[in-house]
Design a protein around this motif. Structure first.
Motif, PDB file in Angstrom:
ATOM      1  N   ALA A 131       0.784  -1.191   0.079  1.00 25.44           N
ATOM      2  CA  ALA A 131       0.098   0.064  -0.085  1.00 25.44           C
ATOM      3  C   ALA A 131       0.829   1.144  -0.020  1.00 25.44           C
ATOM      4  O   ALA A 131       0.508   2.191  -0.677  1.00 25.44           O
ATOM      5  CB  ALA A 131      -0.987   0.063   1.203  1.00 25.44           C
ATOM      6  N   VAL A 132       1.869   1.280   0.934  1.00 25.72           N
ATOM      7  CA  VAL A 132       2.771   2.374   0.919  1.00 25.72           C
ATOM      8  C   VAL A 132       3.525   2.537  -0.444  1.00 25.72           C
ATOM      9  O   VAL A 132       3.735   3.482  -1.060  1.00 25.72           O
ATOM     10  CB  VAL A 132       3.814   2.228   1.828  1.00 25.72           C
ATOM     11  N   GLY A 133       3.771   1.437  -1.080  1.00 27.18           N
ATOM     12  CA  GLY A 133       4.522   1.391  -2.303  1.00 27.18           C
ATOM     13  C   GLY A 133       3.757   2.084  -3.418  1.00 27.18           C
ATOM     14  O   GLY A 133       4.211   3.066  -4.241  1.00 27.18           O
ATOM     15  N   SER A 149       8.432   6.968 -11.984  1.00 22.76           N
ATOM     16  CA  SER A 149       7.544   6.831 -10.716  1.00 22.76           C
ATOM     17  C   SER A 149       6.553   5.982 -10.563  1.00 22.76           C
ATOM     18  O   SER A 149       6.129   5.255  -9.534  1.00 22.76           O
ATOM     19  CB  SER A 149       6.971   8.126 -10.212  1.00 22.76           C
ATOM     20  N   PHE A 150       5.649   5.610 -11.835  1.00 20.84           N
ATOM     21  CA  PHE A 150       4.669   4.696 -11.746  1.00 20.84           C
ATOM     22  C   PHE A 150       5.009   3.313 -12.039  1.00 20.84           C
ATOM     23  O   PHE A 150       3.959   2.704 -11.959  1.00 20.84           O
ATOM     24  CB  PHE A 150       3.762   5.203 -13.177  1.00 20.84           C
ATOM     25  N   PRO A 151       6.242   2.859 -12.109  1.00 21.57           N
ATOM     26  CA  PRO A 151       6.207   1.298 -12.225  1.00 21.57           C
ATOM     27  C   PRO A 151       5.657   0.623 -11.237  1.00 21.57           C
ATOM     28  O   PRO A 151       5.242  -0.389 -11.616  1.00 21.57           O
ATOM     29  CB  PRO A 151       7.945   1.048 -12.506  1.00 21.57           C
ATOM     30  N   ILE A 152       5.657   1.066  -9.879  1.00 25.59           N
ATOM     31  CA  ILE A 152       5.291   0.115  -8.961  1.00 25.59           C
ATOM     32  C   ILE A 152       3.500   0.120  -8.876  1.00 25.59           C
ATOM     33  O   ILE A 152       3.184  -1.184  -9.011  1.00 25.59           O
ATOM     34  CB  ILE A 152       5.375   0.540  -7.473  1.00 25.59           C
ATOM     35  N   ALA A 153       3.035   1.065  -9.355  1.00 26.49           N
ATOM     36  CA  ALA A 153       1.491   1.127  -9.954  1.00 26.49           C
ATOM     37  C   ALA A 153       1.071   0.253 -11.012  1.00 26.49           C
ATOM     38  O   ALA A 153       0.269  -0.458 -11.048  1.00 26.49           O
ATOM     39  CB  ALA A 153       0.969   2.347 -10.033  1.00 26.49           C
ATOM     40  N   LEU A 154       2.035   0.172 -12.114  1.00 25.60           N
ATOM     41  CA  LEU A 154       1.737  -0.717 -13.217  1.00 25.60           C
ATOM     42  C   LEU A 154       2.158  -1.858 -13.114  1.00 25.60           C
ATOM     43  O   LEU A 154       1.352  -3.078 -13.559  1.00 25.60           O
ATOM     44  CB  LEU A 154       2.868  -0.216 -14.275  1.00 25.60           C
ATOM     45  N   VAL A 155       3.031  -2.443 -12.110  1.00 27.00           N
ATOM     46  CA  VAL A 155       3.211  -3.707 -11.787  1.00 27.00           C
ATOM     47  C   VAL A 155       1.990  -4.298 -11.083  1.00 27.00           C
ATOM     48  O   VAL A 155       1.688  -5.422 -11.251  1.00 27.00           O
ATOM     49  CB  VAL A 155       4.628  -3.963 -10.898  1.00 27.00           C
ATOM     50  N   ARG A 158      12.077   0.766  -3.820  1.00 28.51           N
ATOM     51  CA  ARG A 158      12.450   1.907  -2.949  1.00 28.51           C
ATOM     52  C   ARG A 158      13.697   2.055  -2.538  1.00 28.51           C
ATOM     53  O   ARG A 158      14.385   3.125  -2.356  1.00 28.51           O
ATOM     54  CB  ARG A 158      11.412   1.527  -1.870  1.00 28.51           C
ATOM     55  N   LEU A 159      14.475   0.662  -2.392  1.00 28.09           N
ATOM     56  CA  LEU A 159      15.874   0.691  -2.044  1.00 28.09           C
ATOM     57  C   LEU A 159      16.756   1.289  -3.195  1.00 28.09           C
ATOM     58  O   LEU A 159      17.731   2.011  -2.889  1.00 28.09           O
ATOM     59  CB  LEU A 159      16.472  -0.778  -1.912  1.00 28.09           C
ATOM     60  N   MET A 160      16.299   0.787  -4.604  1.00 30.51           N
ATOM     61  CA  MET A 160      17.097   1.634  -5.667  1.00 30.51           C
ATOM     62  C   MET A 160      16.644   3.112  -5.670  1.00 30.51           C
ATOM     63  O   MET A 160      18.061   3.780  -6.084  1.00 30.51           O
ATOM     64  CB  MET A 160      16.460   1.163  -6.998  1.00 30.51           C
ATOM     65  N   ARG A 161      15.761   3.462  -5.432  1.00 31.02           N
ATOM     66  CA  ARG A 161      15.346   5.179  -5.267  1.00 31.02           C
ATOM     67  C   ARG A 161      16.166   5.711  -4.437  1.00 31.02           C
ATOM     68  O   ARG A 161      16.653   6.950  -4.400  1.00 31.02           O
ATOM     69  CB  ARG A 161      13.903   5.263  -5.429  1.00 31.02           C
ATOM     70  N   MET A 162      16.190   5.154  -3.141  1.00 32.51           N
ATOM     71  CA  MET A 162      16.914   5.500  -2.147  1.00 32.51           C
ATOM     72  C   MET A 162      18.499   5.835  -2.477  1.00 32.51           C
ATOM     73  O   MET A 162      19.128   6.913  -2.179  1.00 32.51           O
ATOM     74  CB  MET A 162      16.865   4.717  -0.775  1.00 32.51           C
ATOM     75  N   GLY A 163      19.247   4.789  -3.226  1.00 26.98           N
ATOM     76  CA  GLY A 163      20.416   4.790  -3.862  1.00 26.98           C
ATOM     77  C   GLY A 163      20.622   5.920  -4.535  1.00 26.98           C
ATOM     78  O   GLY A 163      21.341   6.679  -4.725  1.00 26.98           O
ATOM     79  N   LEU A 164      19.666   5.977  -5.530  1.00 21.83           N
ATOM     80  CA  LEU A 164      19.548   7.280  -6.672  1.00 21.83           C
ATOM     81  C   LEU A 164      19.455   8.370  -5.964  1.00 21.83           C
ATOM     82  O   LEU A 164      19.993   9.381  -6.609  1.00 21.83           O
ATOM     83  CB  LEU A 164      18.393   7.055  -7.368  1.00 21.83           C
ATOM     84  N   GLY A 165      18.583   8.662  -4.931  1.00 22.34           N
ATOM     85  CA  GLY A 165      18.556  10.089  -4.161  1.00 22.34           C
ATOM     86  C   GLY A 165      19.939  10.312  -3.342  1.00 22.34           C
ATOM     87  O   GLY A 165      20.060  11.572  -3.626  1.00 22.34           O
TER      88      GLY A 165
END
Length: 410
Positions: A43-45, A225-231, A247-254
């Motif tokens: 749900a958070v994702g 940003s939408f891939p999680i919703a698409l999956v 989310r881990l990947m995006r944290m690293g990219l952040g």
């Protein structure tokens, strides 16, 4: 030596900003997975995926064009630019946050009210003043008015969730932090927290002038940003594990986003041949950075997931490799984006976003249906590679001696 020490200190602060931002959800995710398991994480994702997508649109291109404009502007011009940006982003956020909430509510299969509130809260992050402070090269102020207050609110939310509070409290913390940041910035600069009436009146013309970049950003959210919703649409059972890896990947990219953030003002501080030189150096550095960070992600993500997500999901080696490849591609793409803005061709970013979005959405929907979370990363990687190819072509068509102030053709 003093000059290099000063540059190192600035870069350290820029690393600290996304570092704090990365640590912040790390404090919340264990609380969410401990209390609500994989269902709560899913749900958070979905909410974060949708909220960040709508936030990206609500920014109206200011985070792309704004920092280099601020770098060249006088103090009075900077005040006017910020006033205009806040007015236009307030209007956009007020319109899009409720839509994000409705979309998240219907896409989430569990904890729907919390997902709706979270999506609206993430959308409001469009009001962040960080783009302006990046242009001013003031990373310490970003920490004081945005990163640390958000960290404090998220820590409180995590503690209360562990103590038995509802997941909706996370949404309240996200939205509260988003609204608090511009207020603290205004207090720090001793200015009104609300835009002038003239800024609202001229908002339509400002939005129109930045429409190419805004349109490109709106399209880009379909594959960033939408891939999680698409999956979630084609493989609901894969949402939790894909959320964890993504989310881990995006944290690293952040975290590594500190580098292009610092390079924004560095590139924007010069013109002519020096600008071209710095632009190409930035591209090379971002590419190397992406390769290194991608390898680190492959090695670290499976181990980190066990602690961050309370063993509720497992990141396999194929998932980690997929995320690492996407990190390498995204960093390279960021380098091309900086160069296109600096060399006066930001519309090349919009064109790349179109190609990447068409590719990403199509491949994700097809691949994730049969391959689940791995298919989601295959789609993200395909979209990034297409975007890189288009941006590279646009940059090659730009004559080296024709650089002009960023945003001039936006």
């Amino acid at each position: 030596m003093k000059r290099w020490l000063g540059q190192a200190r600035k870069l350290a602060l820029y690393v600290a900003i996304p570092g704090v931002s990365a640590v912040t959800p790390l404090l919340v995710y264990p609380a969410v997975t401990t209390r609500f398991g994989a269902e709560g994480l899913a749900a958070v994702g979905i909410a974060q995926s949708i909220g960040i997508a709508f936030m990206t649109v609500s920014e109206l291109g200011w985070s792309v064009l704004g920092p280099q404009r601020i770098g060249r502007a006088t103090p009075e011009q900077r005040r006017g630019l910020y006033d205009s940006a806040l007015a236009t982003r307030l209007a956009a956020s007020a319109l899009l946050a409720p839509i994000a909430a409705v979309v998240a509510y219907f896409l989430a299969t569990d904890h729907q009210p919390a997902a709706a509130l979270l999506a609206a809260g993430f959308t409001l992050n469009a009001l962040s003043p960080s783009w302006y402070l990046v242009g001013e090269n003031k990373p310490l102020t970003i920490l004081l008015v945005e990163s640390l207050p958000r960290l404090a609110l998220y820590v409180i939310a995590a503690a209360l969730i562990l103590a038995g509070s509802d997941l909706m409290l996370y949404g309240i913390a996200v939205g509260g932090a988003a609204l608090l940041s511009p207020v603290l910035f205004a207090a720090f600069r001793r200015r009104a927290p609300w835009p002038s009436r003239s800024a609202f009146r001229t908002g339509v013309s400002v939005i129109r002038s930045q429409l190419p970049v805004t349109g490109g950003r709106a399209i880009s959210v379909l594959y960033t940003s939408f891939p999680i919703a698409l999956v979630g649409i084609v493989s609901p059972a894969s949402v939790a594990v894909f959320t964890a890896a993504e989310r881990l990947m995006r944290m690293g990219l952040g975290i590594v986003g500190a580098v292009p953030s610092r390079l924004q003002s560095w590139i924007g501080a010069v013109e002519g041949a020096d600008l071209i030189k710095r632009s190409r150096m930035s591209l090379l550095f971002n590419t190397i950075l992406g390769l290194v960070c991608g390898i680190i992600f492959v090695l670290a993500a499976p181990i980190a997931a066990q602690f961050i997500f309370s063993n509720s999901v497992e990141i396999t080696l194929p998932l980690a490799v997929g995320g690492g490849c996407v990190i390498a591609a995204v960093c390279t793409s960021r380098g091309f984006g900086l160069s296109l803005v600096a060399e006066g061709a930001p519309n090349g970013i919009a064109l790349a976003n179109v190609g990447a979005a068409v590719t990403g959405v199509s491949v994700i929907l097809i691949a994730a249906r049969s391959l689940g979370a791995v298919g989601g990363f295959i789609g993200e990687l395909a979209s990034e590679l297409v975007g890189i190819a288009i941006q590279a072509g646009a940059l090659l068509r730009k004559r080296p001696g024709s650089a002009r102030p960023s945003g001039s053709d936006a």
